[in-house]
Structures are given as structure tokens and as C-alpha cells.
Write an enzyme that holds these catalytic residues in place. Structure first.
Site, mmCIF file in Angstrom:
data_model
loop_
_atom_site.group_PDB
_atom_site.id
_atom_site.type_symbol
_atom_site.label_atom_id
_atom_site.label_comp_id
_atom_site.label_asym_id
_atom_site.label_seq_id
_atom_site.Cartn_x
_atom_site.Cartn_y
_atom_site.Cartn_z
ATOM 1 N N ASP A 175 103.004 13.190 -3.892
ATOM 2 C CA ASP A 175 104.341 12.497 -3.965
ATOM 3 C C ASP A 175 103.885 10.950 -4.361
ATOM 4 O O ASP A 175 104.853 10.435 -4.937
ATOM 5 C CB ASP A 175 105.100 12.463 -2.851
ATOM 6 C CG ASP A 175 106.498 11.865 -2.781
ATOM 7 O OD1 ASP A 175 107.017 11.889 -3.898
ATOM 8 O OD2 ASP A 175 106.890 11.689 -1.715
ATOM 9 N N GLY A 221 104.701 8.610 -8.835
ATOM 10 C CA GLY A 221 105.245 7.415 -8.960
ATOM 11 C C GLY A 221 104.461 6.294 -9.888
ATOM 12 O O GLY A 221 104.687 5.723 -10.873
ATOM 13 N N ARG A 248 104.868 4.781 -13.861
ATOM 14 C CA ARG A 248 104.817 3.340 -13.974
ATOM 15 C C ARG A 248 103.578 3.197 -15.063
ATOM 16 O O ARG A 248 103.691 2.190 -15.861
ATOM 17 C CB ARG A 248 104.536 2.506 -12.732
ATOM 18 C CG ARG A 248 105.775 2.464 -12.127
ATOM 19 C CD ARG A 248 105.670 1.691 -10.790
ATOM 20 N NE ARG A 248 104.602 2.193 -9.800
ATOM 21 C CZ ARG A 248 104.765 2.791 -8.719
ATOM 22 N NH1 ARG A 248 105.917 3.240 -8.657
ATOM 23 N NH2 ARG A 248 103.955 3.149 -7.921
ATOM 24 N N ASP A 274 111.698 14.431 -7.816
ATOM 25 C CA ASP A 274 110.945 13.890 -6.705
ATOM 26 C C ASP A 274 111.628 13.963 -5.388
ATOM 27 O O ASP A 274 111.181 14.436 -4.346
ATOM 28 C CB ASP A 274 110.585 12.534 -6.871
ATOM 29 C CG ASP A 274 109.649 11.647 -5.951
ATOM 30 O OD1 ASP A 274 108.407 12.431 -5.547
ATOM 31 O OD2 ASP A 274 110.295 10.801 -5.607
ATOM 32 N N ASP A 279 111.058 16.334 -2.157
ATOM 33 C CA ASP A 279 111.019 15.764 -0.686
ATOM 34 C C ASP A 279 112.005 16.490 0.297
ATOM 35 O O ASP A 279 111.661 16.914 1.298
ATOM 36 C CB ASP A 279 111.092 14.362 -0.836
ATOM 37 C CG ASP A 279 110.085 13.461 -1.684
ATOM 38 O OD1 ASP A 279 109.092 14.062 -1.707
ATOM 39 O OD2 ASP A 279 110.446 12.369 -1.794
#
Length: 234
Positions: free
Chosen positions: A58, A62, A66, A79, A83
Site C-alpha cells: 500500500d 503511491g 508519483r 487503493d 484498504d
């Protein structure tokens, strides 16, 4: 199939979005989470390893989004849904393992789902491109969503607290070597629960604040829409 052009001129289709690197990581998270559910009832070691691996990934999706410029609305929703489903599935097991605390666990699931759904809906209604762009109306939420280290620590401790409860539900194969505290065996699961409890509690408070701020934002949006409608009628 819809398409658009990337800054380099390459045509991007919906299929390309599905194959973005962070989204591929997201799919692997789902697979590891599903595998952990398979082992959850009877093999805590395998379950914990797979569950934690899904949670660790997780943090990587991200970073990949980026780094490679592959952020997407689909990835953000994938995402968040992963979760919520992963944590909720573990808490469902805890309801069975600790039936006397089932109502508490049910309330925790409800708070988690409600706060995140309302927050995302409020952000989208306000025209935000990401649920993490909360503005400065709430210092706590702004710090939580804009500081990746803070976000990671709170989420990690939240998951580890539930993992500790999960591991504690299985009988110890050997007597604990760490002694007792208030009659409870001071095993490794117990230590995990004790260490992670403060930030776990903080995460629940943040969920409450998030739900409150989302409710206020939605109500203010309703007021603004009614004001504009009244102006048009006049």
C-alpha cells in the site's frame, strides 16, 4: 474505448490506465489479501505474512504513482477500496474470535467505511482531484493526508493493532516467557497490541474528525446550491 494524449504525445487509453505500474501493485495487494483470507481461520503465520505484505505494498503504489507520473482516479479508488475491504475482512474474523466484543468491532467497521466514503464523496463534490487534498480547514486532517510519514505510521499501527488481536485469538503453543500483566500472558501478540494501541486510538479519532468534516462540507455545499437556486428564481 475512450482515449487521450499524454504530455509526450502518446495516446493513452483506459486499458493503459489499468496497466499503470501503481495499479499493477494494487492488483497484487488484492491477491495477497485474498490469500490471507484463505489462511486466516487456520494458519495465523501464513495469514499474517500475506496480510502484512498486502499492507506494505500500500505504501509502494503511491511512490510508484508519483515517480512514474501515473496517478489516476481509478488507482486512488482501487487503493481505498482495497484498504477498506482488507481491514473489514480482518475485523469480521475478530467478531467471531471475540463474540463479546462483536458490537465494538461492528462500530469500528461502520466508522471506517462511513468516514472514508463521506470524505471521498465530499472531496469529489467540492471538485477536488484527490481525497488527500483536504485544504487547511482541519489541521489534523491536513497533516494526516499531506505528510506521507504520518499517514504511513497511523495506518501501519492501525493494521498492526488488529493483527495483534488476530494473533492473540490463537492459543499459545508454548507457555509465554515474558510473564503476565493483569493475568494476561505477555506474549508477542500482547506486546503488539500494547505498543500500537495509542496510535490505533488516534486513527479512530481521525476517522471521527474526517466524518464530521465531510458532513460539514456536504451541508455547506447544499447551502451554496440552494443559495444559487434562490438567486436564479429571483
Amino acid at each position: 474505448m475512450s482515449w487521450t494524449k499524454a504530455p509526450n504525445g502518446k495516446v493513452i487509453t483506459a486499458r493503459d490506465i489499468f496497466m499503470f505500474i501503481p495499479n499493477l501493485i494494487g492488483y497484487s495487494r488484492v491477491l495477497f489479501a485474498l490469500a490471507s483470507l484463505f489462511y486466516m481461520q487456520w494458519h495465523p503465520k501464513y495469514c499474517t505474512m500475506l496480510y502484512c505484505l498486502s499492507c506494505i505494498l500500500d505504501a509502494l503504489d503511491g511512490v510508484a504513482a508519483r515517480r512514474y507520473g501515473q496517478t489516476s482516479k481509478f488507482g486512488a479508488v482501487l487503493d481505498m477500496v482495497t484498504d477498506r475491504c482488507t481491514t473489514s475482512s480482518l475485523i469480521c474474523f475478530l467478531c467471531v474470535a471475540y463474540p463479546k466484543w462483536a458490537v465494538v468491532f461492528q462500530l469500528l467497521v461502520s466508522l471506517d467505511l462511513a468516514s472514508h466514503y463521506m470524505h471521498m464523496y465530499a472531496m469529489l463534490s467540492a471538485g477536488s482531484t484527490s481525497h488527500k487534498k483536504v485544504g487547511k480547514e482541519s489541521y489534523i486532517l491536513n497533516l494526516y493526508y499531506t505528510n506521507n510519514k504520518v499517514l504511513f505510521v497511523f495506518c501501519a499501527f492501525n493494521e498492526l493493532f488488529f493483527v495483534g488481536l488476530y494473533l492473540f485469538s490463537f492459543p499459545l503453543k508454548t507457555p509465554p516467557n515474558l510473564g503476565y500483566i493483569y493475568g494476561i500472558p505477555l506474549s508477542y501478540p500482547t506486546l503488539i497490541i500494547i505498543i500500537t494501541f495509542p496510535l490505533w486510538l488516534g486513527k479512530q479519532i481521525i476517522n471521527g474528525i474526517q466524518m464530521y468534516r465531510a458532513a460539514v462540507s456536504l451541508a455547506e455545499s447544499d447551502v451554496e446550491e440552494r443559495r444559487k437556486l434562490a438567486e436564479k428564481e429571483n
